[in-house]
Design a protein around this motif. Structure first.
Motif, PDB file in Angstrom:
ATOM      1  N   ASP A 252      48.741  52.587  29.464  1.00  0.00           N
ATOM      2  CA  ASP A 252      48.577  52.267  30.891  1.00  0.00           C
ATOM      3  C   ASP A 252      47.629  51.089  31.080  1.00  0.00           C
ATOM      4  OD1 ASP A 252      50.275  54.344  31.566  1.00  0.00           O
ATOM      5  OD2 ASP A 252      48.642  55.752  31.982  1.00  0.00           O
ATOM      6  N   PHE A 253      46.545  51.084  30.308  1.00  0.00           N
ATOM      7  CA  PHE A 253      45.573  49.994  30.367  1.00  0.00           C
ATOM      8  C   PHE A 253      46.252  48.653  30.084  1.00  0.00           C
ATOM      9  CE2 PHE A 253      43.058  47.419  27.293  1.00  0.00           C
ATOM     10  CZ  PHE A 253      42.137  46.868  28.170  1.00  0.00           C
ATOM     11  N   LEU A 254      47.058  48.599  29.042  1.00  0.00           N
ATOM     12  CA  LEU A 254      47.715  47.344  28.671  1.00  0.00           C
ATOM     13  C   LEU A 254      48.815  46.974  29.657  1.00  0.00           C
ATOM     14  CD1 LEU A 254      47.721  47.815  24.814  1.00  0.00           C
ATOM     15  CD2 LEU A 254      46.310  46.248  26.150  1.00  0.00           C
ATOM     16  N   ALA A 255      49.487  47.951  30.237  1.00  0.00           N
ATOM     17  CA  ALA A 255      50.481  47.657  31.270  1.00  0.00           C
ATOM     18  C   ALA A 255      49.792  47.058  32.494  1.00  0.00           C
ATOM     19  CB  ALA A 255      51.249  48.916  31.647  1.00  0.00           C
ATOM     20  N   GLY A 256      48.621  47.591  32.841  1.00  0.00           N
ATOM     21  CA  GLY A 256      47.849  47.034  33.954  1.00  0.00           C
ATOM     22  C   GLY A 256      47.391  45.622  33.679  1.00  0.00           C
ATOM     23  N   ALA A 257      46.962  45.366  32.460  1.00  0.00           N
ATOM     24  CA  ALA A 257      46.546  44.010  32.078  1.00  0.00           C
ATOM     25  C   ALA A 257      47.728  43.071  32.163  1.00  0.00           C
ATOM     26  CB  ALA A 257      45.970  44.016  30.666  1.00  0.00           C
ATOM     27  N   ASP A 258      48.877  43.512  31.687  1.00  0.00           N
ATOM     28  CA  ASP A 258      50.082  42.685  31.715  1.00  0.00           C
ATOM     29  C   ASP A 258      50.443  42.313  33.153  1.00  0.00           C
ATOM     30  OD1 ASP A 258      52.154  41.389  30.211  1.00  0.00           O
ATOM     31  OD2 ASP A 258      53.538  42.910  30.978  1.00  0.00           O
ATOM     32  N   GLY A 259      50.351  43.275  34.058  1.00  0.00           N
ATOM     33  CA  GLY A 259      50.634  43.005  35.461  1.00  0.00           C
ATOM     34  C   GLY A 259      49.629  42.050  36.081  1.00  0.00           C
ATOM     35  N   ALA A 260      48.368  42.170  35.688  1.00  0.00           N
ATOM     36  CA  ALA A 260      47.324  41.299  36.240  1.00  0.00           C
ATOM     37  C   ALA A 260      47.540  39.835  35.861  1.00  0.00           C
ATOM     38  CB  ALA A 260      45.950  41.764  35.770  1.00  0.00           C
ATOM     39  N   TYR A 261      48.152  39.592  34.704  1.00  0.00           N
ATOM     40  CA  TYR A 261      48.365  38.214  34.265  1.00  0.00           C
ATOM     41  C   TYR A 261      49.312  37.435  35.174  1.00  0.00           C
ATOM     42  CZ  TYR A 261      45.944  39.375  29.901  1.00  0.00           C
ATOM     43  OH  TYR A 261      45.016  39.754  28.979  1.00  0.00           O
ATOM     44  N   ALA A 262      50.032  38.118  36.058  1.00  0.00           N
ATOM     45  CA  ALA A 262      50.908  37.428  37.007  1.00  0.00           C
ATOM     46  C   ALA A 262      50.099  36.568  37.976  1.00  0.00           C
ATOM     47  CB  ALA A 262      51.760  38.440  37.766  1.00  0.00           C
ATOM     48  N   SER A 263      48.834  36.922  38.177  1.00  0.00           N
ATOM     49  CA  SER A 263      47.968  36.156  39.074  1.00  0.00           C
ATOM     50  C   SER A 263      47.256  35.051  38.308  1.00  0.00           C
ATOM     51  CB  SER A 263      46.912  37.072  39.702  1.00  0.00           C
ATOM     52  OG  SER A 263      45.919  36.299  40.346  1.00  0.00           O
ATOM     53  N   PRO A 264      47.303  33.820  38.824  1.00  0.00           N
ATOM     54  CA  PRO A 264      46.583  32.737  38.145  1.00  0.00           C
ATOM     55  C   PRO A 264      45.063  32.918  38.187  1.00  0.00           C
ATOM     56  CG  PRO A 264      47.552  31.949  40.193  1.00  0.00           C
ATOM     57  CD  PRO A 264      48.026  33.359  39.995  1.00  0.00           C
TER      58      PRO A 264
END
Length: 184
Positions: A47-59
């Protein structure tokens, strides 16, 4: 943005980092002794890594896995956890597994991240803070070229509910030739 130093690579987290994160730092109780978060349990890294992956969408996401260049092990994390566009400052947080303490890795990662944030992103000020009981983290900030600015009284609530900790704040500001201390 990926950053490289003499010993480290600061890069995006990937799903395949789950085992390395859990083994090297995320479940290490000592890493969390001076902060309010608890160590990760075996089910949390996905879950932590999925959240990080989603956060990378923001510059505006500045979040890196700290990876040893020679072993490609993820040994920690470093990220901007607060910032003010209006005032041009950001705050950096970092964690490193205890097996990697005392080797200069945390200061190397913090120095690289601060330089990038000041010189490439354009923040005027990069700050970090830690519990006054965490002398090792203070040394990391000093080695990364930050200057101690003061104490924030009773700033963090202790995990065990027994009271509050004072924190010390350090910063580095943009200036001529790259960076300088924020104080005159």
């Amino acid at each position: 943005m990926e950053l490289e130093t003499a010993c480290l690579r600061l890069r995006r987290f990937r799903q395949e980092d789950q085992e390395s994160c859990l083994r090297n730092w995320a479940a290490d109780e000592a890493v969390y002794q001076h902060i309010s978060r608890m160590p990760m349990t075996p089910g949390e890294p996905e879950d932590f890594l999925a959240g990080a992956d989603g956060a990378y969408a923001s510059p505006a996401t500045y979040y890196w896995a700290i990876e040893q260049r020679d072993t490609q092990n993820v040994i920690g994390e470093i990220f901007v956890d607060d910032f003010s566009e209006r005032n041009g400052w950001c705050e950096v947080d970092y964690k490193l597994g205890t097996a990697y303490w005392g080797r200069g890795y945390a200061a190397e990662a913090l120095g690289a991240a601060a330089a990038y944030l000041l010189e490439q992103v354009g923040f005027h000020r990069v700050q970090a803070k830690c519990s006054v009981r965490n002398a090792a983290s203070e040394r990391v900030m000093q080695k990364a070229g930050m200057d101690r600015e003061g104490i924030l009284r009773e700033f963090f609530r202790r995990k065990d509910g027994t009271g509050y900790d004072d924190v010390v704040i350090y910063a580095r500001c943009a200036g001529q030739g790259g960076s300088r201390a924020c104080l005159p």
